[in-house]
Write a protein that holds these residues in place. Structure first.
Motif, PDB file in Angstrom:
ATOM      1  N   LYS A 150      45.612  16.614 -15.803  1.00 11.23           N
ATOM      2  CA  LYS A 150      45.399  17.997 -16.255  1.00 11.23           C
ATOM      3  C   LYS A 150      46.018  18.313 -17.614  1.00 11.23           C
ATOM      4  O   LYS A 150      45.494  19.130 -18.360  1.00 11.23           O
ATOM      5  CB  LYS A 150      45.946  18.969 -15.208  1.00 11.23           C
ATOM      6  N   TYR A 151      47.140  17.697 -17.925  1.00  9.21           N
ATOM      7  CA  TYR A 151      47.775  17.988 -19.226  1.00  9.21           C
ATOM      8  C   TYR A 151      46.886  17.461 -20.357  1.00  9.21           C
ATOM      9  O   TYR A 151      46.671  18.149 -21.356  1.00  9.21           O
ATOM     10  CB  TYR A 151      49.166  17.343 -19.277  1.00  9.21           C
ATOM     11  N   GLU A 163      44.545  21.586 -19.365  1.00 14.92           N
ATOM     12  CA  GLU A 163      44.563  22.605 -18.311  1.00 14.92           C
ATOM     13  C   GLU A 163      45.962  22.875 -17.762  1.00 14.92           C
ATOM     14  O   GLU A 163      46.120  23.564 -16.766  1.00 14.92           O
ATOM     15  CB  GLU A 163      43.646  22.162 -17.148  1.00 14.92           C
TER      16      GLU A 163
END
Ligand SMILES: Cc1cc2nc3c(=O)[nH]c(=O)nc-3n(C[C@H](O)[C@H](O)[C@H](O)COP(=O)(O)OP(=O)(O)OC[C@H]3O[C@@H](n4cnc5c(N)ncnc54)[C@H](O)[C@@H]3O)c2cc1C
Length: 405
Positions: A49-50, A54
């Motif tokens: 996600k990073y 996000e």
């Protein structure tokens, strides 16, 4: 109160050790020395996600910066330990400063393997993913339409491929071995993950190695592959495994194998030095292994903290791991080392599946793909030592709860 504990490495294990000691009301002075310029944070989102953009960095950190002062944990950032003097019980940092310890913990993690300069590994545009800095540099390259070559079909490479496709890049992934995930998972798991990546448009080329990266003005431009073909690329991610950061241990004469050798109490061959996480090689079911996972970093560090605080319980690793790719969650319980048989079970939901590993007839691990029930059941079976009834496992309609009844 006892003398100072110096922790080298402010990652998952280093932080867990300090936090657990404080949770156990251990009041000894603690200093964490970390070479990165940011407070301790978790790495898994760096390829998930990073990297997708996000998740903010604040959500990666284990605790806010204020926690360290509040808990009297001294944190020396951007500081690299260069030498350990076991006789004097000191560590020397790269700026020449020297710090005394009574107890030392090595939580130095691991470093991605890189490509040698002779095959273009030193060109601009060639990346590995280990820390926030790597992920930030990489995020700047992840622009729609760009051509990414990923070298290595392990979890990091596959997760990066998923992120890149999500962001609209063209992705080719090469794997030198017969298949992706060869080192870590069964063919059945690899087949499912390959099909998922195929359906998302990743070009996976197995049994294909890198011959050479070609540069232009110092930046990578193309890749010559082992099958004689050449592909144009804008940038490259190298995901070919990691090596333990055990140089300091070697330098000061500790016993080292594939990592710093520790006993079941995370203690090295020097009773005042502990090692934990990716850098440590630990005893496990008659083998010596190294585990590269959050579970091991945290549990081994917490076990060491308990020992330092006066406990006597050995660390008995209960491995688990996960990987997120697209909307697929792969969860792994156990460690499939030396498996000689697998059983595939279809889950109740569309697309859910689990692969159960056995060695000499005994259940040792499960890979659960979008199948939390299989993961939880597998973990409980491993914890309790109960052997699963294979007729239940083989029946997709059977409720896995029966396995533990
Ligand atoms: C991109 C990525 C994705 C991952 N995904 C998952 C996942 O989905 N699930 C999972 O279970 N695991 C995952 N992992 C693995 C997991 O993050 C590691 O196993 C875990 O971080 C190991 O903790 P550690 O404390 O041993 O090492 P690290 O967290 O790497 O910390 C070591 C620290 O020590 C510092 N250091 C090293 N040498 C020195 C020195 N001489 N002086 C000072 N500081 C030093 C390093 O800079 C680093 O900050 C992932 C790892 C990466 C990189």
């Amino acid at each position: 109160m006892t003398g100072r504990l110096v922790i080298i490495g402010g990652g998952q294990a280093g932080f867990a050790l300090a936090a657990k000691l404080r949770a156990l009301k251990d009041a000894r002075p603690i200093t964490i020395i970390g070479s990165e310029d940011v407070i301790p944070y978790q790495r898994p989102p760096l390829s998930k996600k990073y990297l997708l953009g996000e998740m903010d960095f604040e959500r990666l950190t284990f605790r806010p910066e204020s926690w360290f002062a509040e808990h009297e944990v001294e944190l020396l950032l951007s500081t690299y330990v260069e030498e350990i003097d076991r006789k004097a019980k000191t560590v020397r940092m790269q700026d020449g400063a020297v710090l005394e310890y009574e107890t030392l913990a090595l939580a130095t993690g691991s470093t991605p393997r890189t490509l040698p300069a002779s095959v273009g590994g030193d060109l601009d545009g060639v990346f590995t993913v280990r820390d926030k800095r790597d992920a930030d540099l990489l995020a700047g390259e992840m622009k729609p339409g760009r051509r990414l070559l990923i070298i290595g079909g392990g979890y990091i490479g596959l997760e990066a491929a998923a992120v890149a496709r999500h962001l609209g890049l063209e992705v080719t992934l090469i794997e030198m071995a017969d298949r992706i995930l060869q080192r870590v998972a069964a063919k059945e798991t690899a087949d499912v993950m390959r099909a998922i990546h195929d359906s998302h448009g990743v070009v996976i080329r197995e049994k294909t190695g890198l011959h050479k990266l070609i540069g232009e003005n110092g930046r990578v431009r193309a890749a010559e592959l082992s099958d004689g073909s050449t592909i144009e690329v804008d940038f490259v991610i190298v995901g070919i495994g990691v090596k333990p950061n055990d140089e300091l241990a070697q330098q000061c004469g500790l016993e080292v194998g594939n990592g710093v050798i520790v006993d079941e109490f995370a203690c090295t061959s020097d009773p005042s030095i502990f090692a934990m996480g990716d850098c440590a090689m630990l005893p496990w079911r008659g083998n010596r292994i190294r585990l590269e996972s959050v579970q091991n970093a945290v549990d081994q560090a917490e076990a060491a903290a308990a020992v330092l605080a006066g406990g006597t319980a050995p660390y008995d690793a209960k491995p688990w791991f996960w990987s997120d790719q697209y909307d697929v969650k792969l969860q792994i319980a156990g460690f499939n080392l030396g498996y000689d048989e697998t059983l595939t079970r279809k889950g109740a939901r569309e697309g859910s599946l689990s692969i159960w590993y056995f060695r000499e007839g005994r259940f040792i691990a499960v890979d659960a793909i979008n199948d939390a029930k299989a993961y939880v059941s597998g973990k409980k079976l491993l914890d309790s030592g109960i052997e699963p009834d294979r007729t239940i496992l083989a029946d997709p309609a059977a409720d896995l709860k029966q396995l533990l009844a």
